[in-house]
Design a protein around this motif. Structure first.
Motif, mmCIF file in Angstrom:
data_model
loop_
_atom_site.group_PDB
_atom_site.id
_atom_site.type_symbol
_atom_site.label_atom_id
_atom_site.label_comp_id
_atom_site.label_asym_id
_atom_site.label_seq_id
_atom_site.Cartn_x
_atom_site.Cartn_y
_atom_site.Cartn_z
ATOM 1 N N ARG A 7 -30.282 -28.944 14.089
ATOM 2 C CA ARG A 7 -30.337 -27.792 14.162
ATOM 3 C C ARG A 7 -28.773 -26.928 15.342
ATOM 4 O O ARG A 7 -29.331 -27.727 16.167
ATOM 5 C CB ARG A 7 -31.662 -27.556 15.183
ATOM 6 N N PHE A 16 -33.191 -30.559 6.053
ATOM 7 C CA PHE A 16 -33.307 -32.273 6.903
ATOM 8 C C PHE A 16 -32.149 -32.598 5.179
ATOM 9 O O PHE A 16 -32.577 -33.260 5.170
ATOM 10 C CB PHE A 16 -33.601 -32.020 8.193
ATOM 11 N N LEU A 46 -29.363 -24.478 10.549
ATOM 12 C CA LEU A 46 -29.508 -25.330 10.161
ATOM 13 C C LEU A 46 -28.034 -26.051 9.593
ATOM 14 O O LEU A 46 -27.759 -25.216 8.747
ATOM 15 C CB LEU A 46 -30.062 -26.142 9.000
ATOM 16 N N VAL A 47 -26.985 -27.063 10.409
ATOM 17 C CA VAL A 47 -26.371 -26.672 9.541
ATOM 18 C C VAL A 47 -25.426 -28.164 9.557
ATOM 19 O O VAL A 47 -25.994 -29.157 9.860
ATOM 20 C CB VAL A 47 -25.093 -26.221 10.983
ATOM 21 N N ARG A 48 -24.956 -28.465 8.590
ATOM 22 C CA ARG A 48 -24.652 -30.573 8.198
ATOM 23 C C ARG A 48 -22.504 -30.765 8.398
ATOM 24 O O ARG A 48 -21.958 -29.637 7.935
ATOM 25 C CB ARG A 48 -24.954 -30.714 6.434
ATOM 26 N N GLU A 103 -21.253 -26.884 7.619
ATOM 27 C CA GLU A 103 -21.306 -26.136 6.283
ATOM 28 C C GLU A 103 -23.078 -26.221 6.525
ATOM 29 O O GLU A 103 -23.695 -26.835 7.444
ATOM 30 C CB GLU A 103 -21.652 -26.738 4.938
ATOM 31 N N ALA A 157 -26.988 -25.306 6.164
ATOM 32 C CA ALA A 157 -27.385 -26.390 5.163
ATOM 33 C C ALA A 157 -28.812 -26.098 4.605
ATOM 34 O O ALA A 157 -29.500 -25.157 5.794
ATOM 35 C CB ALA A 157 -28.230 -27.924 5.823
ATOM 36 N N SER A 158 -29.547 -26.465 3.660
ATOM 37 C CA SER A 158 -30.573 -25.878 3.247
ATOM 38 C C SER A 158 -32.062 -26.937 3.380
ATOM 39 O O SER A 158 -33.365 -26.245 3.982
ATOM 40 C CB SER A 158 -30.973 -25.585 1.981
ATOM 41 N N ARG A 216 -28.909 -35.976 5.968
ATOM 42 C CA ARG A 216 -27.363 -37.114 6.837
ATOM 43 C C ARG A 216 -26.655 -35.899 7.794
ATOM 44 O O ARG A 216 -26.693 -34.578 7.445
ATOM 45 C CB ARG A 216 -26.783 -37.582 5.782
ATOM 46 N N ASN A 217 -26.538 -36.591 8.737
ATOM 47 C CA ASN A 217 -25.611 -35.611 9.468
ATOM 48 C C ASN A 217 -26.268 -34.119 9.875
ATOM 49 O O ASN A 217 -24.785 -33.037 9.474
ATOM 50 C CB ASN A 217 -23.831 -35.823 9.493
ATOM 51 N N THR A 218 -27.443 -34.103 9.755
ATOM 52 C CA THR A 218 -27.526 -32.117 9.777
ATOM 53 C C THR A 218 -28.596 -32.101 10.759
ATOM 54 O O THR A 218 -28.850 -32.734 11.420
ATOM 55 C CB THR A 218 -28.608 -31.625 8.567
ATOM 56 N N SER A 274 -20.225 -32.379 6.270
ATOM 57 C CA SER A 274 -20.518 -32.842 5.819
ATOM 58 C C SER A 274 -19.199 -33.249 5.392
ATOM 59 O O SER A 274 -18.531 -34.729 4.031
ATOM 60 C CB SER A 274 -19.191 -32.056 4.953
#
Lengths: 556, 348
Positions: free
Chosen positions: B289, B283, B326-328, B278, B280-281, B285-287, B330
């Motif tokens: 670039r 940084f 920036l992605v996470r 997803e 991310a807005s 956990r598990n985020t 999830s």
């Protein structure tokens, strides 16, 4: 499926019939040809090869066969292209018309040609009348006459083989070639021709073999020329049985090598396209030239039958006839139905063919089941033995049977069969040995096992599934094999004329006698009736095939 | 239970085709057996019908042991892949075939056949022979024939695989409707995972003769038990990782994932579904670039190929992405390594 004891008995019966009736007679003729005044000698063959007459006969047969392949190939393939590429009205009717020569018994076909192109035929007389000549300007005779009849009888093989291949061909291949800049001619030469090669090879081999074996046309039209089959007949009639046997051996060897070549190289079922649904060729309207060709070919195919029908109503004697008969009536038919001499041959042929095809039916069901269930003993031997009757020309079979059965034989339970009514059913039986066998074995081996499984999951026990599914499906294959055998035996001529007994003259020999006596009207009426019987039965057989298996009415 | 299968095994000579398969199928359920070709799914169906005998195990139909019964005693109809319509019988008689074996009254047979043919909208072709029908029509007759006998369960062996895409979709909807309306139990073999997801109440996934997942499609999608199941149902990014410490996994290229599971061993395979990556807005956990390598417009959403610290992954988004979003991650599943490759040797 069978117990061991039953299996043994069935195999012994099948192999004994093959050995005794399909193979042994050929060796009788071979033996006969190698005996000279009681000693083994090649004298008969020396005589054959040092006589200009026999060499000419062989040469004529070979030359005619070669020309037949060219002529039949040109006509049949052109028609196939016409049907493939052009759209025109009544296409199915034309298709049926061009399939007509298959069902025409050879004797009837040859006779019809005589009616049109012969010395007193419609065409020469019409020309004579048109230009006020004192004599008919041409008469149909010799090699060219035989050739024309052969083209008529055999072009169908090219037509069917080529048409079947073309309609399965993916037209996208041609279009692809064209987009790479190939001209129409180049696309034909480089794409279609190679794809058609197997079909052309198969049709050529079959046509050549049939043409070599052809007896009726040379007998009727080439009185001044000599042909191999006619020479065999003449030598047998003239008492030179050793020479007849020698010529028979040579003829059989030629046909055999051709038909084995056919089995080896002639497989027309090459995979033509990997696409599940090949693109059909777009059809275009018929050009004036194409229309003329179609018209000409239709006339060529239908004229003989029209002539036959016309002549059957003629009551004028042949000598006083103009272009068309002057006196019309149904006297010929009245004779046919009223006089024993004329209707008996029909009844004779009916009984003789029925006897033979019943025997074929019994044998074919047993042998076909054994083959399909892979329980036939000595399989390679059986395969060759089943092919043999197809490779032996009818005239040769006649001579073989005379050589075997003109003395008491253990194969006839110690009787001499030649001269009795029993020899003809035996000959018909041997000639058609593979027919029912092949249709039964192919129906059984193509039987989809999931049909039995479907029946089982719907609650049918194995016995019920056999009764409700397997047997009904096999039955129509058996019936069509039986019908085709019967039809072919009914109009058979070459064996019949060599072997018939005066006690039971078959219809083909009766027509031949009428011809010899100059009774063209009666002969024509007999021919029409024979043709009607054969056509009705062929239609029945086709119907049986099509409705039950969803197969095309023709195809290979 | 309509059908209960217990530890069923089958081998052809040396080759083990099915290994200890067990499953249960409730009354009125649309139950699919899903697997690639050679997974043993058709063999399993044939064992249930009684067309093959199992080497080991038991089959219960309505709680009655039918293992020893032959196919014609079990009377469980199959819709065959090639339809297997009787070529010498017309449509009516094909459908009446099983009813006639049940020795029903003629009037009863006629009524049942007509009703079934109407249900499948093929009653106007009643007197045609199978060869005179199109592929889709033959399909309908085959289904009608199996349904007419009113068996407790009906089996389908990839029945729609010979139809073109549009017809297949339409038939799927119709089959599901018929099954619901008549309240029948269908057992349906297919290799098409989308078809299985659309139709089934319950799924059994076979892989090399073993049952690797069994449950509702949602269950298997959200909680796969095996790597094979996770990859086969829905789409999946699969990456090889090794244990960094008790809380972290690390890829060869250096991407580190935090997790909360109790793992035994050193190497693992991680499955990340595209929708679990997803935007991310900030940084956390598990985020990470990411770099967008390629984007594909799919109508309702976008699909992107992204580079996540040296690993190429597929992700989805509702809006176009910036070049370096920036992605996470999830959610992800962790499986023992190579767990979708069972031993080649069937005896182990």
């Amino acid at each position: 499926m069978f117990s061991r004891a039953t299996l043994l008995v069935l195999n012994v019966v099948v192999l004994a019939v093959l050995l005794g009736y399909a193979i042994f007679p050929s060796f009788s003729a071979l033996k006969e040809s190698l005996l000279w005044q009681g000693d083994v000698s090649l004298e008969h063959y020396r005589r054959v090869f040092s006589s200009s007459r026999y060499l000419a006969a062989m040469g004529n047969s070979l030359l005619t066969s070669l020309l037949t392949v060219i002529g039949a190939g040109a006509l049949g393939s052109s028609l196939a292209f016409l049907f493939w590429r052009y759209a025109f009205a009544f296409k199915r009717a034309f298709l049926q018309l061009f399939l007509l020569p298959i069902g025409l018994p050879p004797l009837v076909g040859a006779f019809s040609f005589q009616l049109i192109y012969g010395e007193s035929g419609f065409l020469p007389r019409a020309t004579q009348w048109l230009f006020g000549l004192s004599e008919p300007p041409f008469a149909f005779e010799g090699l060219w006459a035989v050739l024309l009849i052969h083209v008529y009888s055999f072009f169908v093989h090219f037509f069917l083989f080529v048409y079947a291949t073309l309609s399965k061909t993916d037209y996208a291949l041609v279009e692809a070639a064209r987009t790479f800049g190939a001209s129409r001619a180049t696309a034909f030469r480089k794409i279609l021709l190679p794809l058609l090669r197997p079909a052309l090879v198969s049709a050529s081999l079959i046509t050549f073999a049939l043409s070599m074996a052809s007896f009726t046309a040379p007998l009727l039209f080439a009185s001044k020329m000599s042909f191999l089959t006619v020479e065999i007949y003449n030598q047998k009639i003239g008492g030179e049985f050793g020479i007849a046997s020698g010529l028979t051996v040579l003829l059989v060897l030629t046909s055999m090598s051709l038909l084995f070549a056919f089995e080896t190289f002639g497989d027309a079922r090459v995979s033509l396209s990997r696409r599940a649904t090949p693109k059909d060729a777009p059809t275009k309207p018929l050009s004036p030239f194409g229309f003329l060709f179609l018209l000409g070919a239709s006339l060529f195919v239908s004229l003989p039958i029209l002539a036959l029908a016309t002549m059957s109503f003629s009551e004028s004697p042949a000598s006083s006839r103009g272009v068309l008969p002057t006196q019309w009536g149904v006297a010929n038919y009245a004779k046919l139905f009223g006089e024993a001499d004329f209707y008996e041959p029909f009844l004779n042929s009916f009984s003789l063919s029925l006897l033979a095809s019943a025997a074929n039916l019994l044998f074919g069901v047993i042998a076909g089941t054994l083959i399909a269930s892979r329980q036939i003993a000595l399989r390679p031997f059986a395969n060759i033995a089943f092919l043999l009757p197809l490779t032996i020309p009818a005239t040769a079979l006649g001579v073989n049977l005379i050589a075997t059965f003109n003395k008491p034989s253990f194969l006839a339970f110690g009787q001499t069969l030649v001269g009795t009514v029993w020899i003809l059913p035996l000959a018909y039986f041997i000639r058609h040995l593979p027919y029912v066998t092949r249709s039964v074995s192919s129906a059984l081996s193509n039987f989809d096992p999931s049909l039995s499984e479907a029946a089982a999951t719907l609650g049918a026990s194995p016995a019920r599934a056999l009764w409700r599914v397997a047997i009904p499906i096999a039955l129509s294959a058996i019936a069509s094999g039986f019908l085709f055998t019967f039809i072919s035996a009914f109009g058979e001529f070459p064996c019949s004329v060599l072997l018939y007994s005066p006690d039971a003259v078959p219809i083909s020999v009766a027509i031949f006698s009428s011809l010899r006596l100059g009774e063209f009207g009666v002969a024509a009426a007999q021919g029409v009736l024979l043709l009607l019987v054969v056509t009705a039965l062929t239609a029945t057989a086709q119907r049986l095939f099509r409705t039950n298996f969803g197969q095309e009415p023709f195809g290979f | 239970m309509s059908l209960r299968v217990q530890r069923l095994s089958k081998s052809y000579g040396e080759r083990l085709v099915l290994r200890e398969i067990s499953f249960e199928c409730a009354r009125g359920e649309f139950f699919s057996i899903l697997g690639k070709s050679g997974s043993g799914k058709t063999t399993l169906l044939r064992l249930v019908a009684g067309l093959e005998r199992s080497d080991d195990g038991k089959i219960f139909l309505n709680e009655k042991d039918v293992t020893a019964l032959a196919a014609h005693q079990r009377k469980i109809p199959i819709v065959f892949q090639n339809y297997a319509l009787f070529p010498h019988l017309n449509v009516f008689e094909n459908v009446a075939f099983g009813l006639r074996e049940q020795k029903r009254k003629e009037s009863d047979i006629r009524a049942t056949v007509l009703e079934t043919l109407k249900l499948l909208s093929i009653d106007d072709k009643m007197y045609r022979l199978p060869a005179e029908l199109s592929g889709g029509e033959q399909q309908r007759v085959a289904i009608a024939r199996a349904l007419a006998v009113q068996a407790p369960i009906t089996l389908f062996d990839e029945p729609l695989s010979n139809l073109d895409l549009d017809l297949r979709r339409a038939m799927q909807k119709e089959l599901k409707f018929i099954q619901r309306q008549m309240g029948r139990t269908f057992i349906y073999v297919t290799h098409d995972q989308e078809e299985a997801l659309t139709l089934s109440d319950k799924l059994l996934i076979l892989h090399k003769g073993r049952a690797c997942e069994c449950g509702s499609p949602e269950d298997i999608y959200h909680r796969p038990k095996t790597l094979f199941g996770a990859r086969f149902i829905g789409s999946a990014n699969v990456i090889r990782v090794q244990v960094l410490d008790s809380r972290h996994l690390k890829t060869e290229s250096g991407l580190t994932l935090a997790h909360g599971e109790n793992l035994q061993g050193k190497f693992f395979d991680v499955v990340i579904r595209p929708e679990h990556i997803e935007l991310a807005s900030g940084f956390g956990r598990n985020t990470f670039r990411a770099k967008v390598l390629a984007s594909y417009f799919k109508g309702a959403f976008f699909e992107h190929l992204i580079n996540l610290e040296g690993i190429e992954l597929t992700m989805l988004s509702a809006q176009p992405l910036p070049a370096e979003p920036l992605v996470r991650v999830s959610k992800f599943f962790i499986f023992p390594p190579n767990s979708d490759r069972y031993d080649q040797d069937p005896t182990h």
